[in-house]
Design a protein around this motif. Structure first.
Motif, PDB file in Angstrom:
ATOM      1  N   LEU A  63       4.982   0.431   0.632  1.00 43.23           N
ATOM      2  CA  LEU A  63       5.805  -0.741   0.393  1.00 43.23           C
ATOM      3  C   LEU A  63       6.563  -0.561  -0.562  1.00 43.23           C
ATOM      4  CD1 LEU A  63       2.451  -3.547  -0.166  1.00 43.23           C
ATOM      5  CD2 LEU A  63       4.228  -3.313   1.705  1.00 43.23           C
ATOM      6  N   PRO A  64       7.778  -1.212  -0.674  1.00 44.43           N
ATOM      7  CA  PRO A  64       8.712  -1.270  -1.537  1.00 44.43           C
ATOM      8  C   PRO A  64       8.116  -2.122  -2.829  1.00 44.43           C
ATOM      9  CG  PRO A  64       9.295  -2.647  -0.183  1.00 44.43           C
ATOM     10  CD  PRO A  64       7.938  -2.304   0.387  1.00 44.43           C
ATOM     11  N   LEU A  65       7.967  -1.426  -4.177  1.00 51.82           N
ATOM     12  CA  LEU A  65       7.466  -2.121  -5.327  1.00 51.82           C
ATOM     13  C   LEU A  65       8.597  -2.408  -6.532  1.00 51.82           C
ATOM     14  CD1 LEU A  65       4.467  -0.092  -5.203  1.00 51.82           C
ATOM     15  CD2 LEU A  65       4.125  -2.369  -5.199  1.00 51.82           C
ATOM     16  N   GLN A  66       8.446  -3.071  -7.490  1.00 52.42           N
ATOM     17  CA  GLN A  66       9.560  -3.427  -8.368  1.00 52.42           C
ATOM     18  C   GLN A  66       9.425  -1.807  -9.294  1.00 52.42           C
ATOM     19  OE1 GLN A  66       8.630  -6.574 -11.157  1.00 52.42           O
ATOM     20  NE2 GLN A  66      10.227  -6.128 -12.556  1.00 52.42           N
ATOM     21  N   LYS A  67       8.521  -1.192  -9.304  1.00 52.08           N
ATOM     22  CA  LYS A  67       8.859   0.323  -9.903  1.00 52.08           C
ATOM     23  C   LYS A  67       7.667   0.990  -9.397  1.00 52.08           C
ATOM     24  CE  LYS A  67       9.050   1.335 -14.841  1.00 52.08           C
ATOM     25  NZ  LYS A  67      10.208   2.197 -14.479  1.00 52.08           N
ATOM     26  N   THR A  68       8.097   2.234  -9.042  1.00 53.05           N
ATOM     27  CA  THR A  68       7.225   3.203  -8.503  1.00 53.05           C
ATOM     28  C   THR A  68       7.277   4.777  -8.998  1.00 53.05           C
ATOM     29  OG1 THR A  68       7.246   2.033  -6.219  1.00 53.05           O
ATOM     30  CG2 THR A  68       6.556   4.455  -6.322  1.00 53.05           C
ATOM     31  N   VAL A  69       6.011   5.067  -9.591  1.00 55.95           N
ATOM     32  CA  VAL A  69       6.170   6.546 -10.169  1.00 55.95           C
ATOM     33  C   VAL A  69       5.089   7.264  -9.408  1.00 55.95           C
ATOM     34  CG1 VAL A  69       5.692   8.188 -12.026  1.00 55.95           C
ATOM     35  CG2 VAL A  69       7.154   5.983 -12.246  1.00 55.95           C
ATOM     36  N   VAL A  70       5.700   8.519  -8.451  1.00 53.69           N
ATOM     37  CA  VAL A  70       4.682   9.251  -7.696  1.00 53.69           C
ATOM     38  C   VAL A  70       4.668  10.582  -8.531  1.00 53.69           C
ATOM     39  CG1 VAL A  70       4.252  10.391  -5.652  1.00 53.69           C
ATOM     40  CG2 VAL A  70       5.334   7.871  -5.547  1.00 53.69           C
TER      41      VAL A  70
END
Ligand code: AMP
Ligand code: MG
Length: 314
Positions: free
Chosen positions: A256-263
């Motif tokens: 999903l697209p999220l407001q903020k994502t860190v992988v």
């Protein structure tokens, strides 16, 4: 109070010598230091942080040869740990000398001692020329700062000087090991793993539930951002209807697209980024932070400890 920023460790150390408090970088997180021998100086740390006075401080030394300046004995297994992990992200709890006042140890007969390996921290401690008591440089209960900017966000106006360095390498606090018993007991998981400790002293154990009694600081809420933290086994557990106002950090990429994502690239990267990510989420006003859980081994043990506390599960 005006907070001065400097990249000169000798200048920062002058504040310690004048009885003032200074924030400084280490390889774990940024610390807030004061002359450990001076109860008035040390009381300024508790005031700036709003820290409960029954939570003892770790004493920082420039060289492991100074261990016996603050501790009265070093059992052979503690000496072996110091030999292998000092300088580094390891804190040894030892019986204290009287040079370390009650305010540092919360009245305990023991003292936590650490020798950081960060070059700026080393120069700063050498120039201070005294043992430096230092907890993390955040307001009590908040995530530890891993950048000098985060220190300013937490404490600007409450301290006279911040020594500027780069982002902390580990991003997690030191491993605290009680060396006052028959064998080493890990009171707080940290950047040195249980497996690494066992390679040197195979009888090393986790203190588990009695850690709250032995290490008074562990009973308080810790590492909590102002945003609600929820732990998930995988990003697929994030409810779709929450996704646009949510942030995620973990090892697996969410669909999903999220407001903020860190992988993150691995456990070390996850640990290094976690607290700074929490701060970015606060500034971005996200509504929920989803953190992927990891296995409780290796660095994962310390990371899960911080995640559970941030999620108020411990
Ligand atoms: P902080 O510096 O804020 O990361 O916290 C220091 C941690 O070390 C806390 O969990 C303290 O309870 C622990 N600690 C410091 N000194 C001692 C000591 N003498 N005995 C047991 N735990 C200690
Ligand atoms: Mg702390």
């Amino acid at each position: 109070m005006l907070t001065e920023l400097t990249d000169d460790p000798v200048k920062a150390a002058q504040f310690i010598r004048k009885g003032e408090i200074v924030a400084f970088p280490t390889e774990t997180v940024y610390g807030l230091g004061a002359d450990a021998r001076n109860p008035v100086s040390v009381s300024k740390i508790f005031a700036a942080k709003g820290r409960p006075t029954d939570n003892p401080l770790i004493v920082h030394i420039a060289d492991k040869l100074q261990l016996l300046e603050v501790a009265r004995e070093l059992p052979p297994f503690a000496e072996a740990l110091a030999e292998r992990f000092m300088p580094g992200p390891l804190t040894l709890v030892l019986f204290r000398r009287r040079i370390i006042p009650d305010i540092v140890t919360a009245g305990l007969d023991t003292v936590g001692v650490r020798c950081p390996q960060h070059p700026l921290a080393q120069e700063f401690l050498r120039a201070a020329a005294c043992p430096v008591a230092a907890p993390s440089a955040n307001r009590s209960g908040r995530p530890s700062p891993t950048t000098w900017r985060a220190v300013l966000t937490e404490l600007e106006g409450l301290l006279p000087c911040v020594l500027k360095g780069e982002q902390s390498h580990f991003g997690l606090e030191s491993t605290v090991v009680d060396c006052t018993g028959e064998m080493p007991l890990v009171l707080r998981a940290g950047a040195v793993t249980l497996e690494q400790l066992c390679q040197v002293v195979p009888s090393t154990r986790l203190a588990e539930c009695n850690a709250k009694v032995r290490s008074p600081g562990m009973k308080y809420r810790h590492y909590c951002p102002r945003v609600n933290v929820v732990l998930v086994n995988s990003p697929q557990e994030i409810p779709m209807e929450l996704s646009t106002r949510s942030a995620y950090i973990g090892l697996v990429t969410p669909k999903l697209p999220l407001q903020k994502t860190v992988v993150c690239e691995g456990l070390e990267d996850y640990a290094r980024q976690l607290f700074e990510f929490f701060r970015e989420c606060e500034m971005a006003n996200v509504e929920q932070i989803f953190c992927q859980t990891v296995e409780d081994r290796g660095l994962g043990l310390a990371l899960m400890d911080r995640l559970r506390r941030a999620a108020a599960m411990l």
